[in-house]
Design an enzyme around this catalytic site. Structure first.
Site, PDB file in Angstrom:
ATOM      1  N   ARG A 240     -41.765  -9.070  74.236  1.00 59.95           N
ATOM      2  CA  ARG A 240     -42.999  -8.824  73.507  1.00 59.95           C
ATOM      3  C   ARG A 240     -42.894  -9.429  72.141  1.00 59.95           C
ATOM      4  O   ARG A 240     -41.798  -9.277  71.642  1.00 59.95           O
ATOM      5  CB  ARG A 240     -43.483  -7.356  73.144  1.00 59.95           C
ATOM      6  CG  ARG A 240     -44.397  -6.889  74.511  1.00 59.95           C
ATOM      7  CD  ARG A 240     -45.728  -7.336  74.748  1.00 59.95           C
ATOM      8  NE  ARG A 240     -46.486  -6.881  75.741  1.00 59.95           N
ATOM      9  CZ  ARG A 240     -46.339  -7.516  76.878  1.00 59.95           C
ATOM     10  NH1 ARG A 240     -45.735  -8.572  77.153  1.00 59.95           N
ATOM     11  NH2 ARG A 240     -47.111  -6.906  77.911  1.00 59.95           N
ATOM     12  N   GLU A 269     -49.679 -12.818  68.370  1.00 59.01           N
ATOM     13  CA  GLU A 269     -50.320 -14.102  69.578  1.00 59.01           C
ATOM     14  C   GLU A 269     -51.679 -13.736  69.819  1.00 59.01           C
ATOM     15  O   GLU A 269     -52.184 -12.695  69.712  1.00 59.01           O
ATOM     16  CB  GLU A 269     -49.313 -14.087  70.708  1.00 59.01           C
ATOM     17  CG  GLU A 269     -49.662 -12.806  71.437  1.00 59.01           C
ATOM     18  CD  GLU A 269     -48.434 -12.989  72.730  1.00 59.01           C
ATOM     19  OE1 GLU A 269     -47.260 -13.172  72.718  1.00 59.01           O
ATOM     20  OE2 GLU A 269     -48.899 -12.722  73.993  1.00 59.01           O
ATOM     21  N   HIS A 287     -46.772 -17.212  76.427  1.00 53.51           N
ATOM     22  CA  HIS A 287     -46.745 -15.924  77.255  1.00 53.51           C
ATOM     23  C   HIS A 287     -47.226 -16.302  78.715  1.00 53.51           C
ATOM     24  O   HIS A 287     -48.071 -15.794  79.194  1.00 53.51           O
ATOM     25  CB  HIS A 287     -47.540 -15.275  76.612  1.00 53.51           C
ATOM     26  CG  HIS A 287     -47.736 -13.691  76.976  1.00 53.51           C
ATOM     27  ND1 HIS A 287     -47.969 -12.503  76.314  1.00 53.51           N
ATOM     28  CD2 HIS A 287     -47.145 -12.961  78.167  1.00 53.51           C
ATOM     29  CE1 HIS A 287     -47.235 -11.327  76.932  1.00 53.51           C
ATOM     30  NE2 HIS A 287     -46.925 -11.594  78.023  1.00 53.51           N
TER      31      HIS A 287
HETATM   32  C1  DGY Z   1     -46.671  -8.362  81.414  1.00 55.84           C
HETATM   33  O1  DGY Z   1     -46.873  -7.975  82.629  1.00 55.84           O
HETATM   34  O2  DGY Z   1     -46.140  -7.533  80.517  1.00 55.84           O
HETATM   35  C2  DGY Z   1     -46.849  -9.674  80.966  1.00 55.84           C
HETATM   36  O3  DGY Z   1     -46.171  -9.825  79.760  1.00 55.84           O
HETATM   37  C3  DGY Z   1     -48.012 -10.259  81.124  1.00 55.84           C
HETATM   38  O4  DGY Z   1     -48.899  -9.702  79.867  1.00 55.84           O
END
Ligand code: DGY
Length: 333
Positions: A240, A269, A287
């Site tokens: 993240r 983001e 992402h």
């Molecule tokens: C998740 O599944 O956490 C991915 O990063 C998609 O948001």
């Protein structure tokens, strides 16, 4: 019996909307514009459940404004956008989508690490700019992946998937830092060694970040952490934004403190720190680590399964497959 109303907060596969519509009144954000907070709160009025993604923040204020809500179901494994304790306190079932994206996300993490180590994006941009006029002995010479030391920061399901690819496919030595140690048989299969974060950063050739984002992991990789890494090392973040200090990383890349980075997630983001856009030795993707068509469909289907089940509908009524706060169900039951 009146059908419950649910909000699908972002665009999603039509077949998933149809499944929900077989049981519920469905309000879909067809425009797919990310709702402002007041819009999201207003649009949830009268809704028993919400199908959400990482772009919708669910917290006490939103829940208090919508006391009729019974379920918030995330189409993501990461759930830092949901205050699970606030949901639990109000009897709202929260869910995420683990497992179905593990291998796809690990594939991507490995691909991003390889692209970073072997300078694939940087060399492709050079070729497209028409700058390639001759072969040269050191042109885009990068770092080897096979046989190198892989450091996995956060050894959950996806971290183990990355480690498995490295150990079994590329003969990498695997170090990992994680709150808890893996069972001995898993460590043995991966040849993985549990070390502290500083050792991992100092000894790894390729560091891959796969931790959940929590207050404890905020800026887990900051300027001090980057300073421990080898100048030839790479850093890949598929966790993240916020786990890595993007400003510190951009400075480290610019100064050649580390060789290169691969980033699929960013602080704030979809904005990207402007300094990251200026350094050539970083591979940037929007992402997409879980973005294969079958996996995104599996994630959406699982979120819908959770939503229907949490509202007492469909074949698994009352038993959402992947709840984050199953104690809410026990209380409802
Ligand atoms: C998740 O599944 O956490 C991915 O990063 C998609 O948001």
């Amino acid at each position: 019996m009146t059908r419950p109303a649910v909000l699908v907060a972002r665009a999603v596969f039509p077949e998933v909307i149809e499944r929900l519509a077989a049981h519920c009144e469905v309000d879909v954000n067809r425009e797919d514009r990310i709702f402002t907070r007041p819009e999201l709160i207003a649009r949830l009025a009268g809704k028993a459940g919400a199908f959400i993604t990482g772009s919708e923040r669910i917290d006490a204020e939103l829940l208090d404004a919508n006391p009729q809500l019974r379920a918030v179901c995330n189409m993501a494994v990461g759930y830092n956008n949901i205050d699970v304790d606030a949901c639990t306190a109000r009897g709202v079932l929260a869910s995420n989508t683990p497992d179905v994206l593990t291998e796809t996300t690990a594939d991507f993490g490995f691909a991003l690490m390889m692209a970073t180590a072997r300078r694939i994006a940087e060399s492709e941009h050079y070729l497209r700019r028409g700058e390639w006029t001759k072969w040269r002995y050191d042109m885009f010479a990068g770092t080897d992946v096979h046989g190198a030391t892989l450091g996995v920061l956060g050894m959950g399901r996806i971290g183990q998937g990355v480690a498995r690819r490295g150990a079994l496919g590329f003969g990498m030595k695997v170090l990992y830092a994680n709150r808890s140690r893996l069972p001995a048989d898993v460590e043995a299969t991966l040849g993985a060694k549990w070390v502290d974060k500083a050792t991992l950063l100092r000894e790894s050739d390729h560091v891959v970040v796969v931790t959940p984002y929590t207050p404890q992991t905020h800026h887990l990789v900051d300027a001090a952490a980057l300073a421990l890494m080898k100048p030839t090392a790479t850093l890949t973040n598929i966790a993240r934004g916020g786990v890595v200090d993007d400003a510190a990383l951009a400075a480290a890349l610019k100064a050649g403190r580390i060789a290169a980075a691969g980033l699929d997630v960013f602080e704030g983001e979809p904005s990207v720190h402007p300094a990251l856009l200026e350094v050539p030795n970083v591979v940037l993707t929007p992402h997409i680590a879980s973005a294969s068509v079958p996996t995104r469909l599996a994630m959406a289907s699982l979120a819908a399964d959770n939503l229907l089940a949490a509202l007492g509908l469909g074949p698994a009524a009352g038993q959402p497959p992947t709840p984050l706060n199953p104690q809410v169900l026990a209380r409802q039951g």
